[in-house]
Design a protein around this motif. Structure first.
Motif, PDB file in Angstrom:
ATOM      1  N   ARG A  64       0.831  -1.213   0.000  1.00  0.00           N
ATOM      2  CA  ARG A  64       0.000   0.000   0.000  1.00  0.00           C
ATOM      3  C   ARG A  64       0.866   1.264   0.000  1.00  0.00           C
ATOM      4  O   ARG A  64       0.532   2.260  -0.658  1.00  0.00           O
ATOM      5  N   LYS A  65       1.961   1.233   0.742  1.00  0.00           N
ATOM      6  CA  LYS A  65       2.866   2.376   0.779  1.00  0.00           C
ATOM      7  C   LYS A  65       3.440   2.648  -0.613  1.00  0.00           C
ATOM      8  O   LYS A  65       3.457   3.794  -1.084  1.00  0.00           O
ATOM      9  N   GLU A  66       3.896   1.595  -1.285  1.00  0.00           N
ATOM     10  CA  GLU A  66       4.417   1.736  -2.647  1.00  0.00           C
ATOM     11  C   GLU A  66       3.334   2.238  -3.602  1.00  0.00           C
ATOM     12  O   GLU A  66       3.566   3.115  -4.432  1.00  0.00           O
ATOM     13  N   HIS A  67       2.177   1.664  -3.458  1.00  0.00           N
ATOM     14  CA  HIS A  67       1.034   1.991  -4.310  1.00  0.00           C
ATOM     15  C   HIS A  67       0.672   3.471  -4.185  1.00  0.00           C
ATOM     16  O   HIS A  67       0.470   4.179  -5.183  1.00  0.00           O
ATOM     17  N   ALA A  68       0.614   3.939  -2.936  1.00  0.00           N
ATOM     18  CA  ALA A  68       0.253   5.341  -2.697  1.00  0.00           C
ATOM     19  C   ALA A  68       1.303   6.289  -3.261  1.00  0.00           C
ATOM     20  O   ALA A  68       0.971   7.276  -3.938  1.00  0.00           O
ATOM     21  N   GLU A  69       2.566   5.991  -2.990  1.00  0.00           N
ATOM     22  CA  GLU A  69       3.635   6.915  -3.386  1.00  0.00           C
ATOM     23  C   GLU A  69       3.929   6.892  -4.885  1.00  0.00           C
ATOM     24  O   GLU A  69       4.257   7.928  -5.468  1.00  0.00           O
ATOM     25  N   LYS A  70       3.811   5.721  -5.492  1.00  0.00           N
ATOM     26  CA  LYS A  70       4.208   5.593  -6.899  1.00  0.00           C
ATOM     27  C   LYS A  70       3.065   5.880  -7.870  1.00  0.00           C
ATOM     28  O   LYS A  70       3.303   6.312  -8.998  1.00  0.00           O
ATOM     29  N   ILE A  71       1.828   5.633  -7.449  1.00  0.00           N
ATOM     30  CA  ILE A  71       0.698   5.741  -8.393  1.00  0.00           C
ATOM     31  C   ILE A  71      -0.356   6.739  -7.929  1.00  0.00           C
ATOM     32  O   ILE A  71      -0.686   7.690  -8.641  1.00  0.00           O
ATOM     33  N   ILE A  72      -0.904   6.530  -6.742  1.00  0.00           N
ATOM     34  CA  ILE A  72      -2.091   7.288  -6.345  1.00  0.00           C
ATOM     35  C   ILE A  72      -1.790   8.770  -6.125  1.00  0.00           C
ATOM     36  O   ILE A  72      -2.428   9.638  -6.736  1.00  0.00           O
ATOM     37  N   ILE A  73      -0.839   9.079  -5.265  1.00  0.00           N
ATOM     38  CA  ILE A  73      -0.561  10.482  -4.927  1.00  0.00           C
ATOM     39  C   ILE A  73      -0.109  11.286  -6.145  1.00  0.00           C
ATOM     40  O   ILE A  73      -0.628  12.392  -6.390  1.00  0.00           O
ATOM     41  N   PRO A  74       0.829  10.774  -6.971  1.00  0.00           N
ATOM     42  CA  PRO A  74       1.217  11.547  -8.163  1.00  0.00           C
ATOM     43  C   PRO A  74       0.063  11.776  -9.133  1.00  0.00           C
ATOM     44  O   PRO A  74      -0.059  12.854  -9.733  1.00  0.00           O
ATOM     45  N   SER A  75      -0.793  10.771  -9.299  1.00  0.00           N
ATOM     46  CA  SER A  75      -1.922  10.903 -10.223  1.00  0.00           C
ATOM     47  C   SER A  75      -2.917  11.937  -9.726  1.00  0.00           C
ATOM     48  O   SER A  75      -3.439  12.751 -10.501  1.00  0.00           O
ATOM     49  N   LEU A  76      -3.205  11.918  -8.424  1.00  0.00           N
ATOM     50  CA  LEU A  76      -4.118  12.911  -7.852  1.00  0.00           C
ATOM     51  C   LEU A  76      -3.526  14.316  -7.964  1.00  0.00           C
ATOM     52  O   LEU A  76      -4.244  15.282  -8.228  1.00  0.00           O
ATOM     53  N   ALA A  77      -2.212  14.423  -7.772  1.00  0.00           N
ATOM     54  CA  ALA A  77      -1.545  15.724  -7.886  1.00  0.00           C
ATOM     55  C   ALA A  77      -1.647  16.286  -9.300  1.00  0.00           C
ATOM     56  O   ALA A  77      -1.660  17.512  -9.493  1.00  0.00           O
ATOM     57  N   ASP A  78      -1.744  15.394 -10.283  1.00  0.00           N
ATOM     58  CA  ASP A  78      -1.909  15.806 -11.689  1.00  0.00           C
ATOM     59  C   ASP A  78      -3.359  16.096 -12.040  1.00  0.00           C
ATOM     60  O   ASP A  78      -3.677  16.377 -13.204  1.00  0.00           O
ATOM     61  N   GLY A  79      -4.254  15.991 -11.064  1.00  0.00           N
ATOM     62  CA  GLY A  79      -5.661  16.269 -11.303  1.00  0.00           C
ATOM     63  C   GLY A  79      -6.431  15.126 -11.922  1.00  0.00           C
ATOM     64  O   GLY A  79      -7.533  15.318 -12.445  1.00  0.00           O
TER      65      GLY A  79
END
Length: 202
Positions: free
Chosen positions: A71-86
Motif C-alpha cells: 500500500r505504501k508503494e502503491h500510494a507513493e508511486k501511483i495514487i498520490i502523483p496521479s491525484l496531484a496531476d488532477g
C-alpha cells in the motif's frame, strides 16, 4: 488541480472489480483523465508481494504488514502523483480492505491497523468508497479458482462482510451497493451517485 480518488471494496466474488472497470470505461468515454489500479499488485514490487500474500501461509500480522508495504508503494508511486496531476484514480481495494480482512476477519487489532495506515499514508483517504455487498456463499460460488485468502472459510468471510458494513455505518464516504443486482444496473447507480457527489462537492 485536485484529483478524485474512488475505491471499490467487497468480499471476493462480489463484482467490485467489474464495477471498477465499468466506471473507468465511463470516465474514458467522457475523455476524463482516469487511472485504474489495484491492491495488491499495483506496482512492480506489489506484484511480488501479491504472489507471497495469495500463496504463502503466514501470521495475520505478517499478512497485514505485507499489505501495508504494498500500500505504501502503491500510494507513493501511483495514487498520490496521479491525484496531484488532477486525475481520477480508481482503485480496486485500498486501506479499508485490511480493516475488513485482517482486522474484522483475522483479528488483528484495528487500532494497530489504523496506526500503521496513519503513518504510511499521510492522511490519504478515498473521496468515495463503493462497497459491493454480497453474501459469501454467493460470492464464492462465482469464483472458478480460489486463492489462499478466498479459501479462508465462510465464518471468516462473514466477519469480513460485517466489517465492511460496520465501516459503512460509521462513515458517509462509503456507499453500499447490492452485488446481486445486474452489473449494468449497479454501474448506473454508481454513476448517478458520483454525478450528484461531484455537483455537491465541485
Amino acid at each position: 488541480m485536485k484529483g478524485l480518488f474512488i475505491t471499490f471494496e467487497g468480499i471476493d466474488g462480489s463484482g467490485k472489480s467489474t464495477q471498477a472497470m465499468l466506471l473507468k470505461d465511463r470516465f474514458n468515454q467522457l475523455n476524463r483523465p482516469v487511472v485504474f489500479t489495484k491492491e495488491p499488485g499495483g506496482t512492480p514490487l506489489g506484484k511480488k508481494i501479491r504472489e507471497i500474500l495469495l500463496n504463502d501461509n503466514m501470521n495475520p500480522v505478517s499478512e497485514f504488514l505485507l499489505f501495508a508495504a504494498d500500500r505504501k508503494e502503491h500510494a507513493e508511486k501511483i495514487i498520490i502523483p496521479s491525484l496531484a496531476d488532477g486525475k481520477i484514480v480508481i482503485s480496486d481495494r485500498f486501506a479499508d480492505s485490511s480493516v475488513a480482512y485482517q482486522g474484522f476477519g483475522r483479528g488483528v487489532p484495528i487500532d494497530f491497523i489504523n496506526f500503521i495506515h496513519q503513518n504510511i499514508l499521510s492522511g490519504l483517504k478515498p473521496n468515495l468508497t463503493f462497497i459491493v455487498d454480497i453474501l459469501p456463499e454467493i460470492g464464492l460460488g462465482r469464483l472458478a479458482e480460489k486463492d489462499r485468502i478466498e479459501r479462508g472459510g465462510m465464518d471468516f468471510l462473514n466477519k469480513v462482510r460485517e466489517g465492511y458494513l460496520e465501516l459503512a455505518r460509521a462513515d458517509k464516504r462509503f456507499v453500499v451497493m447490492d452485488g446481486t443486482t445486474a452489473p449494468e444496473k449497479v454501474a448506473n447507480s454508481i454513476w448517478e451517485f458520483i454525478s450528484r457527489w461531484e455537483l455537491s462537492n465541485g
